[in-house]
Design an enzyme around this catalytic site. Structure first.
Site, PDB file in Angstrom:
ATOM      1  N   ASN A  91     -15.886 -40.520  12.200  1.00 31.41           N
ATOM      2  CA  ASN A  91     -15.304 -41.855  12.317  1.00 31.41           C
ATOM      3  C   ASN A  91     -14.095 -41.852  13.246  1.00 31.41           C
ATOM      4  O   ASN A  91     -13.376 -40.857  13.373  1.00 31.41           O
ATOM      5  CB  ASN A  91     -14.925 -42.409  10.940  1.00 31.41           C
ATOM      6  CG  ASN A  91     -13.913 -41.552  10.191  1.00 31.41           C
ATOM      7  OD1 ASN A  91     -14.009 -40.325  10.180  1.00 31.41           O
ATOM      8  ND2 ASN A  91     -12.949 -42.193   9.550  1.00 31.41           N
ATOM      9  N   MET A  92     -13.881 -42.993  13.917  1.00 28.19           N
ATOM     10  CA  MET A  92     -12.783 -43.132  14.870  1.00 28.19           C
ATOM     11  C   MET A  92     -12.095 -44.479  14.665  1.00 28.19           C
ATOM     12  O   MET A  92     -12.745 -45.517  14.601  1.00 28.19           O
ATOM     13  CB  MET A  92     -13.296 -43.012  16.309  1.00 28.19           C
ATOM     14  CG  MET A  92     -13.923 -41.668  16.635  1.00 28.19           C
ATOM     15  SD  MET A  92     -14.620 -41.610  18.315  1.00 28.19           S
ATOM     16  CE  MET A  92     -13.107 -41.755  19.294  1.00 28.19           C
ATOM     17  N   GLU A  93     -10.766 -44.438  14.566  1.00 25.65           N
ATOM     18  CA  GLU A  93      -9.945 -45.639  14.388  1.00 25.65           C
ATOM     19  C   GLU A  93      -8.835 -45.633  15.430  1.00 25.65           C
ATOM     20  O   GLU A  93      -8.500 -44.587  15.994  1.00 25.65           O
ATOM     21  CB  GLU A  93      -9.308 -45.645  12.990  1.00 25.65           C
ATOM     22  CG  GLU A  93     -10.282 -45.471  11.850  1.00 25.65           C
ATOM     23  CD  GLU A  93      -9.611 -45.034  10.561  1.00 25.65           C
ATOM     24  OE1 GLU A  93     -10.325 -44.882   9.557  1.00 25.65           O
ATOM     25  OE2 GLU A  93      -8.376 -44.829  10.558  1.00 25.65           O
ATOM     26  N   HIS A 104     -17.950 -45.862  13.106  1.00 32.58           N
ATOM     27  CA  HIS A 104     -18.322 -45.141  11.896  1.00 32.58           C
ATOM     28  C   HIS A 104     -18.966 -43.807  12.276  1.00 32.58           C
ATOM     29  O   HIS A 104     -19.493 -43.641  13.377  1.00 32.58           O
ATOM     30  CB  HIS A 104     -19.280 -45.976  11.063  1.00 32.58           C
ATOM     31  CG  HIS A 104     -18.692 -47.269  10.575  1.00 32.58           C
ATOM     32  ND1 HIS A 104     -18.853 -47.719   9.286  1.00 32.58           N
ATOM     33  CD2 HIS A 104     -17.938 -48.217  11.201  1.00 32.58           C
ATOM     34  CE1 HIS A 104     -18.231 -48.875   9.129  1.00 32.58           C
ATOM     35  NE2 HIS A 104     -17.676 -49.203  10.288  1.00 32.58           N
ATOM     36  N   GLU A 106     -21.687 -42.334  11.377  1.00 35.53           N
ATOM     37  CA  GLU A 106     -23.110 -42.406  11.706  1.00 35.53           C
ATOM     38  C   GLU A 106     -23.306 -42.939  13.124  1.00 35.53           C
ATOM     39  O   GLU A 106     -24.141 -42.427  13.883  1.00 35.53           O
ATOM     40  CB  GLU A 106     -23.842 -43.322  10.714  1.00 35.53           C
ATOM     41  CG  GLU A 106     -23.811 -42.815   9.284  1.00 35.53           C
ATOM     42  CD  GLU A 106     -22.640 -43.356   8.477  1.00 35.53           C
ATOM     43  OE1 GLU A 106     -22.804 -43.549   7.270  1.00 35.53           O
ATOM     44  OE2 GLU A 106     -21.543 -43.578   9.049  1.00 35.53           O
TER      45      GLU A 106
END
EC number: 3.5.4.5
Length: 297
Positions: A91-93, A104, A106
């Site tokens: 995941n990356m934010e 996400h 996936e």
């Protein structure tokens, strides 16, 4: 040692001895989140783990690639392509960017496989149950009807069991799906290497609903260039913009995404939407000094 390598080595240290010994030469400073079919088979033989057990054991290594400054919640995913190769994702934010731009795990693993040329995903292994957003994203895949999902301490289940009575491309009369090999034959005369790379990405994009064929290229402070193509979804909201796919490309290549210095976005003007405004705002949040070239074909 980079923070990523430190996380990878911490994850390695917690693995069973036989697996750690076999993995150590692979998880070096050049490792970019891909384990070939042959490497996986060798790891399985050395560790004496089952296919399922080995994939689950590798999840902490995938989660090491997570960029989660907001949630501090690290999710890893491993997508196995039709070639048998395994692709890590996480995941990356981004700080100061609306949450809709989040990637996400996936989506990351599947995008990683797409970038590497895979045309379908046979199974995906995740350390937490996939949210509804990701279930819908995966339902766009060429292999959605046969895709299997593996979680820790559970039996493997099909995507369709996680998404009963699903809505997907076929309901809108679309054949093929995400990861199908495409070449849209868009053309652009330009001297800009970044625009040319973005054009290549646009020609691989999946946009059967808005027809916004689009791609982006990012140049980092290191001089490396990473690209991404638009991954549209029948449910619209789970669509993954080209910038996000490019950021996955950079992150899984061990780049600091905050070091993007220039970008180029290419779109087909016949599309019903545009990525320009949101691409600009997200890039500026990553680096206020970033430059963006743009071509509407």
């Amino acid at each position: 040692m980079t923070r990523l390598q430190q996380r990878l080595e911490e994850a390695l240290a917690n693995l069973p001895d036989a697996l750690r010994t076999s993995l150590t030469p692979i998880i070096n400073a050049e490792f970019k989140g891909v384990i070939s079919k042959e490497q996986f088979q060798s790891l399985q033989a050395d560790s004496e783990l089952s296919d399922k057990e080995l994939r689950l054991a590798l999840l902490p290594l995938a989660a090491a690639f997570s960029v989660a400054p907001i949630s501090n919640f690290y999710v890893g995913a491993i997508a196995r392509g039709l070639t048998g190769n395994l692709y890590f994702g996480a995941n990356m934010e981004y700080n100061d960017v609306q949450l809709g731009q989040t990637i996400h795990a996936e989506q990351s693993a599947i995008s990683h496989a797409w970038i590497q040329g895979e045309t379908g995903i046979s199974d995906i292994t995740i350390n937490f149950s996939p949210c509804g957003h990701c279930r819908q994203f995966m339902n766009e895949l060429t292999t959605a009807d046969s895709l299997m999902v593996q979680l820790p301490e559970r039996n493997e289940k099909s995507l369709q069991e996680y998404l009963p009575e699903s809505f997907g491309p076929k309901d809108l009369g679309i054949e093929g799906g995400l990861l199908a090999p495409l070449s849209h034959n868009l053309a652009l005369e330009t001297d800009s290497p970044l625009l040319r790379k973005a054009l290549e990405a646009a020609n691989r994009s999946h946009a059967p609903y808005s027809h916004n064929l689009s791609g982006i290229a990012l140049e980092m402070e290191s001089g490396e260039v990473y690209y991404g193509m638009y991954a549209e979804n029948a449910a619209f909201n789970p669509s993954l913009p080209p910038l996000q796919v490019a950021l996955v490309h950079a992150n899984m290549s061990r780049e600091d995404i905050l070091t993007v210095k220039s970008a180029a976005l290419v779109e087909d003007h016949k599309g019903a939407i545009s990525h320009l405004a949101i691409t600009q705002s997200t890039l500026e949040a990553l680096n206020p000094d970033v430059t963006l070239e743009y071509a509407s074909l």
